[in-house]
Design a protein around this motif. Structure first.
Motif, PDB file in Angstrom:
ATOM      1  N   LEU A 174       0.824  -1.210   0.000  1.00 29.57           N
ATOM      2  CA  LEU A 174       0.000   0.000   0.000  1.00 29.57           C
ATOM      3  C   LEU A 174       0.859   1.262   0.000  1.00 29.57           C
ATOM      4  O   LEU A 174       0.508   2.271  -0.630  1.00 29.57           O
ATOM      5  CB  LEU A 174      -0.929  -0.005   1.211  1.00 29.57           C
ATOM      6  N   GLN A 175       1.996   1.225   0.682  1.00 31.29           N
ATOM      7  CA  GLN A 175       2.895   2.382   0.687  1.00 31.29           C
ATOM      8  C   GLN A 175       3.474   2.632  -0.701  1.00 31.29           C
ATOM      9  O   GLN A 175       3.638   3.788  -1.117  1.00 31.29           O
ATOM     10  CB  GLN A 175       4.015   2.155   1.706  1.00 31.29           C
ATOM     11  N   ILE A 176       3.784   1.553  -1.426  1.00 32.33           N
ATOM     12  CA  ILE A 176       4.278   1.704  -2.799  1.00 32.33           C
ATOM     13  C   ILE A 176       3.193   2.313  -3.687  1.00 32.33           C
ATOM     14  O   ILE A 176       3.445   3.256  -4.449  1.00 32.33           O
ATOM     15  CB  ILE A 176       4.720   0.334  -3.360  1.00 32.33           C
ATOM     16  N   ILE A 177       1.984   1.783  -3.588  1.00 29.01           N
ATOM     17  CA  ILE A 177       0.885   2.272  -4.419  1.00 29.01           C
ATOM     18  C   ILE A 177       0.565   3.728  -4.123  1.00 29.01           C
ATOM     19  O   ILE A 177       0.278   4.520  -5.032  1.00 29.01           O
ATOM     20  CB  ILE A 177      -0.363   1.388  -4.213  1.00 29.01           C
ATOM     21  N   ASN A 178       0.642   4.108  -2.856  1.00 30.80           N
ATOM     22  CA  ASN A 178       0.268   5.463  -2.429  1.00 30.80           C
ATOM     23  C   ASN A 178       1.484   6.333  -2.145  1.00 30.80           C
ATOM     24  O   ASN A 178       1.452   7.178  -1.237  1.00 30.80           O
ATOM     25  CB  ASN A 178      -0.624   5.385  -1.188  1.00 30.80           C
ATOM     26  N   CYS A 179       2.554   6.150  -2.904  1.00 33.08           N
ATOM     27  CA  CYS A 179       3.774   6.936  -2.715  1.00 33.08           C
ATOM     28  C   CYS A 179       3.452   8.439  -2.684  1.00 33.08           C
ATOM     29  O   CYS A 179       2.837   8.966  -3.616  1.00 33.08           O
ATOM     30  CB  CYS A 179       4.759   6.646  -3.845  1.00 33.08           C
ATOM     31  N   PRO A 180       3.858   9.151  -1.622  1.00 36.53           N
ATOM     32  CA  PRO A 180       3.468  10.558  -1.476  1.00 36.53           C
ATOM     33  C   PRO A 180       4.424  11.555  -2.136  1.00 36.53           C
ATOM     34  O   PRO A 180       4.212  12.765  -2.019  1.00 36.53           O
ATOM     35  CB  PRO A 180       3.477  10.747   0.042  1.00 36.53           C
ATOM     36  N   TYR A 181       5.474  11.066  -2.815  1.00 41.79           N
ATOM     37  CA  TYR A 181       6.513  11.962  -3.316  1.00 41.79           C
ATOM     38  C   TYR A 181       6.519  12.028  -4.845  1.00 41.79           C
ATOM     39  O   TYR A 181       5.876  11.238  -5.530  1.00 41.79           O
ATOM     40  CB  TYR A 181       7.885  11.496  -2.824  1.00 41.79           C
ATOM     41  N   GLN A 182       7.285  12.961  -5.364  1.00 43.77           N
ATOM     42  CA  GLN A 182       7.487  13.131  -6.794  1.00 43.77           C
ATOM     43  C   GLN A 182       8.971  13.291  -7.077  1.00 43.77           C
ATOM     44  O   GLN A 182       9.755  13.570  -6.177  1.00 43.77           O
ATOM     45  CB  GLN A 182       6.717  14.357  -7.325  1.00 43.77           C
ATOM     46  N   GLY A 183       9.336  13.125  -8.335  1.00 49.07           N
ATOM     47  CA  GLY A 183      10.710  13.382  -8.743  1.00 49.07           C
ATOM     48  C   GLY A 183      11.716  12.446  -8.095  1.00 49.07           C
ATOM     49  O   GLY A 183      11.458  11.254  -7.884  1.00 49.07           O
TER      50      GLY A 183
END
Length: 332
Positions: A174-183
């Motif tokens: 779930l943490q992979i799917i909902n990754c909160p970062y960009q770049g």
């Protein structure tokens, strides 16, 4: 209704769907998305190169009809997979419903993957060459850990495992799917999570005493006999042979037969038989005009209560609920 496709046909449909899809401006470099062909269902596959030669695929899909993908013998890379929602089955085991999977590199057996209609399947796959295990989990000599060499078969038949999932694995998915970062931060975050997920799935094989616990490799002739046993069971679901009879017919011991099933298919002989019976029962209840009692008899259950209990464990609903659901849909 069940749709049957070869994996080549399926890939062609994805390719056509991608050509007709507008570009996603929010995608990162080395990130690609394929939308599910609308004739098959809805959803997407999102692929990112997290490390050189290592791809992370996030998928969220739902099929309009029951789908069977026919996959031929081929060379296969190392693959780790886990689901956050849903489940599917293949010829050798089950993914989701309490199980993850590890598909070692090597020669992949011909098999079918089956998906049920109107079921959301959300999860991740990690695909890479086996040599990268040496980078992520090196031994003292810098080479691949001896405990993991069974995942790198090259020209031999690959190893298939269907380990049980746990709360830690589900959390990382779930943490992979909902990754909160960009770049760059996103790439670094996913690199860490990919290694964490692989480590959690490999943990049973990385214990200090695992080396002595790993079963010896099966001979090619024994593997062929194990797959012949599977074919016998598939042909005799209603009246399967006893374990002793099956072992005698193949010319192997009962312990070798059980160990071979566990190594090749990730389950026991009885577990495999039950899974195949339930899959056939589901198809009969969904697609044919049989009563629940008749279906139970067809798949080899004399006791209706035992059949209902096994079916509910597998699909989360009773055979009668499955039967009535099919009738309700047909009457719309």
């Amino acid at each position: 209704m069940t749709i049957t496709l070869t994996i080549k046909d399926y890939d062609e449909l994805l390719k056509t769907s991608k050509e007709n899809t507008t570009c996603y401006s929010a995608l990162e470099p080395c990130e690609y998305i394929d939308e599910m062909p609308k004739r098959l269902g809805r959803g997407y596959y999102r692929e990112m190169e997290v490390y050189p030669e290592l791809s992370l695929i996030i998928f969220d899909k739902e099929y309009h009809h029951d789908l069977v993908l026919k996959i031929p013998v081929s060379n296969h890379p190392l693959q780790f997979g886990a689901l956050a929602l849903g489940m599917y089955t293949d010829t050798y085991g089950q993914v989701g419903g309490g199980h993850t999977f590890i598909s070692g590199s090597g020669v992949q057996h011909k098999h079918d993957s089956s998906y049920r209609h109107s079921q959301r399947i959300l999860g991740v796959d990690i695909i890479m060459p086996p040599e990268l295990l040496r980078t992520f989990f090196p031994g003292k000599d810098g080479e691949m850990l001896p405990q993991l060499k069974f995942l790198a078969k090259e020209s031999d038949w690959q190893t298939l495992l269907y380990p049980k999932t746990n709360a830690a694995i589900q959390s990382v998915v779930l943490q992979i799917i909902n990754c909160p970062y960009q770049g760059t931060a996103k790439r670094m975050y996913l690199q860490g999570k990919v290694i964490e997920l692989m480590a959690l799935q490999l943990a049973p094989f990385l214990a200090d005493n695992t080396q002595s616990q790993l079963p010896p490799r099966l001979k090619r002739e024994t593997i062929a006999k194990i797959h012949h046993a599977k074919e016998i069971l598939q042909a005799r679901l209603e009246n399967p042979p006893l374990l002793s009879e099956l072992a005698q017919q193949l010319g192997v011991s009962e312990s070798t037969l059980q160990r071979g099933f566990q190594m090749q298919f990730g389950t026991t002989v009885f577990g495999y038989l039950t899974n195949q019976r339930m899959e056939q029962a589901h198809q009969l209840l969904q697609n044919r005009n049989f009563t629940v009692a008749e279906v139970a008899n067809i798949v080899g259950y004399a006791h209706l209560g035992h059949f209902a209990a096994a079916f509910k464990r597998k699909f989360g609903m009773t055979p009668r609920e499955c039967f009535l659901g099919k009738k309700l849909v047909s009457g719309l």
